[in-house]
Design a protein around this motif. Structure first.
Motif, mmCIF file in Angstrom:
data_model
loop_
_atom_site.group_PDB
_atom_site.id
_atom_site.type_symbol
_atom_site.label_atom_id
_atom_site.label_comp_id
_atom_site.label_asym_id
_atom_site.label_seq_id
_atom_site.Cartn_x
_atom_site.Cartn_y
_atom_site.Cartn_z
ATOM 1 N N ALA A 71 0.844 -1.190 0.000
ATOM 2 C CA ALA A 71 0.000 0.000 0.000
ATOM 3 C C ALA A 71 0.880 1.239 0.000
ATOM 4 O O ALA A 71 2.072 1.192 0.317
ATOM 5 N N ASN A 72 0.266 2.345 -0.386
ATOM 6 C CA ASN A 72 0.913 3.648 -0.254
ATOM 7 C C ASN A 72 -0.057 4.575 0.469
ATOM 8 O O ASN A 72 -1.067 4.120 1.005
ATOM 9 N N GLU A 73 0.218 5.865 0.450
ATOM 10 C CA GLU A 73 -0.636 6.800 1.194
ATOM 11 C C GLU A 73 -2.068 6.855 0.656
ATOM 12 O O GLU A 73 -2.982 7.284 1.328
ATOM 13 N N ARG A 74 -2.293 6.385 -0.551
ATOM 14 C CA ARG A 74 -3.641 6.390 -1.146
ATOM 15 C C ARG A 74 -4.392 5.082 -0.946
ATOM 16 O O ARG A 74 -5.551 4.976 -1.294
ATOM 17 N N GLY A 75 -3.733 4.057 -0.465
ATOM 18 C CA GLY A 75 -4.391 2.775 -0.226
ATOM 19 C C GLY A 75 -3.636 1.610 -0.833
ATOM 20 O O GLY A 75 -2.459 1.717 -1.189
ATOM 21 N N THR A 76 -4.315 0.491 -0.979
ATOM 22 C CA THR A 76 -3.719 -0.746 -1.481
ATOM 23 C C THR A 76 -3.304 -0.587 -2.945
ATOM 24 O O THR A 76 -4.082 -0.119 -3.765
ATOM 25 N N VAL A 77 -2.076 -0.994 -3.235
ATOM 26 C CA VAL A 77 -1.575 -0.965 -4.616
ATOM 27 C C VAL A 77 -1.305 -2.369 -5.154
ATOM 28 O O VAL A 77 -1.164 -2.550 -6.356
ATOM 29 N N LEU A 78 -1.240 -3.372 -4.271
ATOM 30 C CA LEU A 78 -0.993 -4.748 -4.702
ATOM 31 C C LEU A 78 -1.622 -5.721 -3.713
ATOM 32 O O LEU A 78 -1.407 -5.593 -2.507
ATOM 33 N N SER A 79 -2.411 -6.638 -4.226
ATOM 34 C CA SER A 79 -2.913 -7.787 -3.463
ATOM 35 C C SER A 79 -2.774 -8.980 -4.394
ATOM 36 O O SER A 79 -3.387 -9.006 -5.455
ATOM 37 N N ARG A 80 -1.974 -9.933 -4.008
ATOM 38 C CA ARG A 80 -1.733 -11.081 -4.879
ATOM 39 C C ARG A 80 -1.526 -12.330 -4.032
ATOM 40 O O ARG A 80 -0.891 -12.285 -2.986
ATOM 41 N N LEU A 81 -2.045 -13.448 -4.542
ATOM 42 C CA LEU A 81 -1.810 -14.747 -3.919
ATOM 43 C C LEU A 81 -1.362 -15.687 -5.019
ATOM 44 O O LEU A 81 -2.011 -15.774 -6.061
ATOM 45 N N ASP A 82 -0.235 -16.345 -4.801
ATOM 46 C CA ASP A 82 0.300 -17.336 -5.739
ATOM 47 C C ASP A 82 0.445 -18.652 -5.005
ATOM 48 O O ASP A 82 0.945 -18.688 -3.879
ATOM 49 N N ILE A 83 0.005 -19.728 -5.641
ATOM 50 C CA ILE A 83 0.292 -21.065 -5.132
ATOM 51 C C ILE A 83 1.325 -21.646 -6.083
ATOM 52 O O ILE A 83 1.121 -21.687 -7.302
ATOM 53 N N LEU A 84 2.463 -22.029 -5.514
ATOM 54 C CA LEU A 84 3.616 -22.455 -6.298
ATOM 55 C C LEU A 84 4.073 -23.843 -5.898
ATOM 56 O O LEU A 84 3.878 -24.265 -4.765
ATOM 57 N N ARG A 85 4.729 -24.483 -6.841
ATOM 58 C CA ARG A 85 5.449 -25.727 -6.575
ATOM 59 C C ARG A 85 6.916 -25.398 -6.732
ATOM 60 O O ARG A 85 7.338 -24.859 -7.755
#
Length: 172
Positions: A71-85
């Motif tokens: 996030a920055n001062e304006r709010g969330t900039v990245l939300s990510r979920l990865d499932i990896l092997r």
């Protein structure tokens, strides 16, 4: 060698593998700015870099879920979920920030509503007494494809899980 004996041997090798054989994930936690965490997975090593960073190492073949939020001062900039092997040395892989050398991406979702939905799906799998680490990789790919198409994925039932474990045991 029986399936259990082979799994024990692999686990023992992983604990004694040189770091270059392992997939490393750098986790960062700067309150309300950058937060990376592992939702599920079994690391074989952990290195604390400082109070905000640590590096987890996963053996080849291990499945884990990495959540990244910023996030920055304006709010969330990245939300990510990865499932990896985690991949073996020399195995083809996709690159990802904070993951060295990269991994086989089984599932990727972007945006908080989709990340939240995935966290709920993982919770449902755990509520069925199934360890998400043991879920069939094809199920995670199925969920990825269904969510990308705006469809509802099939649930992962104990019956599907048993079938997956049996298929792994016979090498299918």
């Amino acid at each position: 060698m029986t399936g259990l004996a082979a799994a024990s041997a692999r686990a023992g090798r992983a604990l004694h593998s040189p770091p270059e054989d392992l997939t490393q994930v750098q986790l960062v936690w700067v309150e309300k700015q950058v937060e990376h965490w592992i939702r599920f997975g079994r690391e074989v090593r952990q290195q604390v870099v400082d109070r905000r960073r640590r590096i987890l190492s996963f053996a080849p073949g291990a499945t884990f879920a990495l959540v990244r939020w910023a996030a920055n001062e304006r709010g969330t900039v990245l939300s990510r979920l990865d499932i990896l092997r985690a991949v073996a040395p020399g195995e083809a892989c996709q690159t990802l920030p904070t993951v060295t050398p990269g991994g086989d991406i089984l599932l990727r979702v972007d945006g908080w509503p989709k990340v939240e939905r995935m966290l709920q799906l993982i919770d449902a799998i755990e509520a069925a007494s199934i360890d998400p680490v043991e879920v069939a990789p094809d199920h995670w790919r199925h969920v990825h494809n269904r969510l990308a198409a705006g469809e509802t994925p099939r649930g992962y039932t104990m019956q599907r899980h048993r079938a997956s474990l049996l298929a792994r045991r016979i090498g299918a």
